[in-house]
Design a protein around this motif. Structure first.
Motif, mmCIF file in Angstrom:
data_model
loop_
_atom_site.group_PDB
_atom_site.id
_atom_site.type_symbol
_atom_site.label_atom_id
_atom_site.label_comp_id
_atom_site.label_asym_id
_atom_site.label_seq_id
_atom_site.Cartn_x
_atom_site.Cartn_y
_atom_site.Cartn_z
ATOM 1 N N LYS A 274 -69.845 -93.687 -73.528
ATOM 2 C CA LYS A 274 -70.136 -92.535 -72.672
ATOM 3 C C LYS A 274 -71.279 -91.787 -73.318
ATOM 4 N N ARG A 275 -72.334 -91.585 -72.555
ATOM 5 C CA ARG A 275 -73.484 -90.825 -73.034
ATOM 6 C C ARG A 275 -73.769 -89.718 -72.035
ATOM 7 N N LYS A 276 -73.710 -88.502 -72.507
ATOM 8 C CA LYS A 276 -73.935 -87.318 -71.669
ATOM 9 C C LYS A 276 -73.000 -87.317 -70.458
ATOM 10 N N GLY A 277 -71.765 -87.757 -70.662
ATOM 11 C CA GLY A 277 -70.772 -87.770 -69.607
ATOM 12 C C GLY A 277 -70.868 -88.949 -68.666
ATOM 13 N N LYS A 278 -71.841 -89.813 -68.848
ATOM 14 C CA LYS A 278 -72.030 -90.980 -67.986
ATOM 15 C C LYS A 278 -71.516 -92.234 -68.686
ATOM 16 N N ILE A 279 -71.005 -93.156 -67.900
ATOM 17 C CA ILE A 279 -70.478 -94.412 -68.434
ATOM 18 C C ILE A 279 -71.615 -95.427 -68.531
ATOM 19 N N ASN A 280 -71.743 -96.062 -69.686
ATOM 20 C CA ASN A 280 -72.776 -97.063 -69.920
ATOM 21 C C ASN A 280 -72.180 -98.297 -70.579
ATOM 22 N N THR A 281 -72.818 -99.427 -70.349
ATOM 23 C CA THR A 281 -72.503 -100.653 -71.054
ATOM 24 C C THR A 281 -73.685 -100.953 -71.962
ATOM 25 N N VAL A 282 -73.413 -101.169 -73.244
ATOM 26 C CA VAL A 282 -74.470 -101.404 -74.226
ATOM 27 C C VAL A 282 -74.308 -102.813 -74.784
ATOM 28 N N ILE A 283 -75.423 -103.565 -74.814
ATOM 29 C CA ILE A 283 -75.432 -104.920 -75.361
ATOM 30 C C ILE A 283 -76.321 -104.903 -76.595
ATOM 31 N N GLU A 284 -75.769 -105.313 -77.735
ATOM 32 C CA GLU A 284 -76.498 -105.294 -79.001
ATOM 33 C C GLU A 284 -76.296 -106.603 -79.736
ATOM 34 N N GLY A 285 -77.115 -106.812 -80.760
ATOM 35 C CA GLY A 285 -76.904 -107.940 -81.664
ATOM 36 C C GLY A 285 -77.774 -109.143 -81.393
ATOM 37 N N TYR A 286 -78.858 -109.014 -80.623
ATOM 38 C CA TYR A 286 -79.731 -110.153 -80.363
ATOM 39 C C TYR A 286 -80.659 -110.346 -81.545
ATOM 40 N N GLU A 287 -80.770 -111.567 -82.038
ATOM 41 C CA GLU A 287 -81.554 -111.847 -83.234
ATOM 42 C C GLU A 287 -82.927 -112.421 -82.925
ATOM 43 N N GLY A 288 -83.207 -112.737 -81.687
ATOM 44 C CA GLY A 288 -84.478 -113.360 -81.333
ATOM 45 C C GLY A 288 -85.587 -112.348 -81.126
ATOM 46 N N ASP A 289 -86.603 -112.762 -80.377
ATOM 47 C CA ASP A 289 -87.772 -111.928 -80.102
ATOM 48 C C ASP A 289 -87.413 -110.787 -79.156
ATOM 49 N N ALA A 290 -88.025 -109.635 -79.353
ATOM 50 C CA ALA A 290 -87.745 -108.463 -78.514
ATOM 51 C C ALA A 290 -88.172 -108.702 -77.065
ATOM 52 N N GLU A 291 -89.242 -109.476 -76.865
ATOM 53 C CA GLU A 291 -89.702 -109.760 -75.495
ATOM 54 C C GLU A 291 -88.660 -110.585 -74.739
ATOM 55 N N ASP A 292 -88.011 -111.519 -75.430
ATOM 56 C CA ASP A 292 -86.953 -112.309 -74.793
ATOM 57 C C ASP A 292 -85.788 -111.411 -74.386
ATOM 58 N N PHE A 293 -85.457 -110.460 -75.246
ATOM 59 C CA PHE A 293 -84.349 -109.541 -74.964
ATOM 60 C C PHE A 293 -84.692 -108.652 -73.773
ATOM 61 N N LYS A 294 -85.966 -108.267 -73.645
ATOM 62 C CA LYS A 294 -86.403 -107.473 -72.495
ATOM 63 C C LYS A 294 -86.280 -108.280 -71.210
ATOM 64 N N LEU B 240 -73.884 -113.764 -69.428
ATOM 65 C CA LEU B 240 -74.340 -114.203 -70.749
ATOM 66 C C LEU B 240 -73.693 -115.518 -71.162
ATOM 67 N N LYS B 241 -72.412 -115.698 -70.837
ATOM 68 C CA LYS B 241 -71.741 -116.957 -71.176
ATOM 69 C C LYS B 241 -72.325 -118.116 -70.385
ATOM 70 N N ALA B 242 -72.726 -117.855 -69.136
ATOM 71 C CA ALA B 242 -73.354 -118.899 -68.319
ATOM 72 C C ALA B 242 -74.707 -119.309 -68.907
ATOM 73 N N LYS B 243 -75.362 -118.394 -69.608
ATOM 74 C CA LYS B 243 -76.645 -118.691 -70.247
ATOM 75 C C LYS B 243 -76.460 -119.353 -71.616
ATOM 76 N N GLY B 244 -75.225 -119.420 -72.107
ATOM 77 C CA GLY B 244 -74.957 -120.084 -73.380
ATOM 78 C C GLY B 244 -74.778 -119.155 -74.565
ATOM 79 N N PHE B 245 -74.704 -117.857 -74.325
ATOM 80 C CA PHE B 245 -74.508 -116.895 -75.407
ATOM 81 C C PHE B 245 -73.025 -116.742 -75.724
ATOM 82 N N LYS B 246 -72.742 -116.393 -76.970
ATOM 83 C CA LYS B 246 -71.408 -115.993 -77.362
ATOM 84 C C LYS B 246 -71.359 -114.478 -77.225
ATOM 85 N N VAL B 247 -70.294 -113.971 -76.605
ATOM 86 C CA VAL B 247 -70.219 -112.539 -76.335
ATOM 87 C C VAL B 247 -68.886 -112.006 -76.860
#
Length: 110
Positions: free
Chosen positions: A43-63, A98-105
């Motif tokens: 919860k950020r500023k009273g709003k509900i958010n989902t945060v995804i972290e922990g990607y080790e590759g290139d920042a452009e790929d994550f974008k 993410l699991k369909a793309k082959g990531f472990k979540v």
């Protein structure tokens, strides 16, 4: 006088070609990592958010991954400080994508 005639007046030496332009599409592979991505609820500023972290590759790929998730879910979000922030609680749907793309979540929180 249509648009082609106007263009011929502006550029008399230009020759029109009927050949379609070739567009090369580049298949871009995402870096699949050993450690799982962390998908957490905040919860950020009273709003509900989902945060995804922990990607080790290139920042452009994550974008690119952030953009794909936002378009598939039709929600807003952003990419800040090496994490994807999605508006709303979409942990289950994001984990399926993410699991369909082959990531472990790993699901964290609530």
């Amino acid at each position: 006088m249509d648009l082609r005639d106007q263009l011929k007046n502006l550029f008399p030496e230009h020759e029109e070609s009927n050949e379609p332009e070739e567009v090369q599409q580049e298949n871009h592979e995402l870096f699949i990592q050993k450690e799982p991505l962390i998908c957490k609820f905040e919860k950020r500023k009273g709003k509900i958010n989902t945060v995804i972290e922990g990607y080790e590759g290139d920042a452009e790929d994550f974008k690119l991954l952030a953009k794909e998730i936002k378009t598939k879910l039709s929600v807003g979000g952003s990419f800040k400080d090496d994490s994807i922030i999605i508006q709303g609680d979409y942990r289950d749907k994001i984990m399926e994508i993410l699991k369909a793309k082959g990531f472990k979540v790993k699901r964290v929180g609530g």
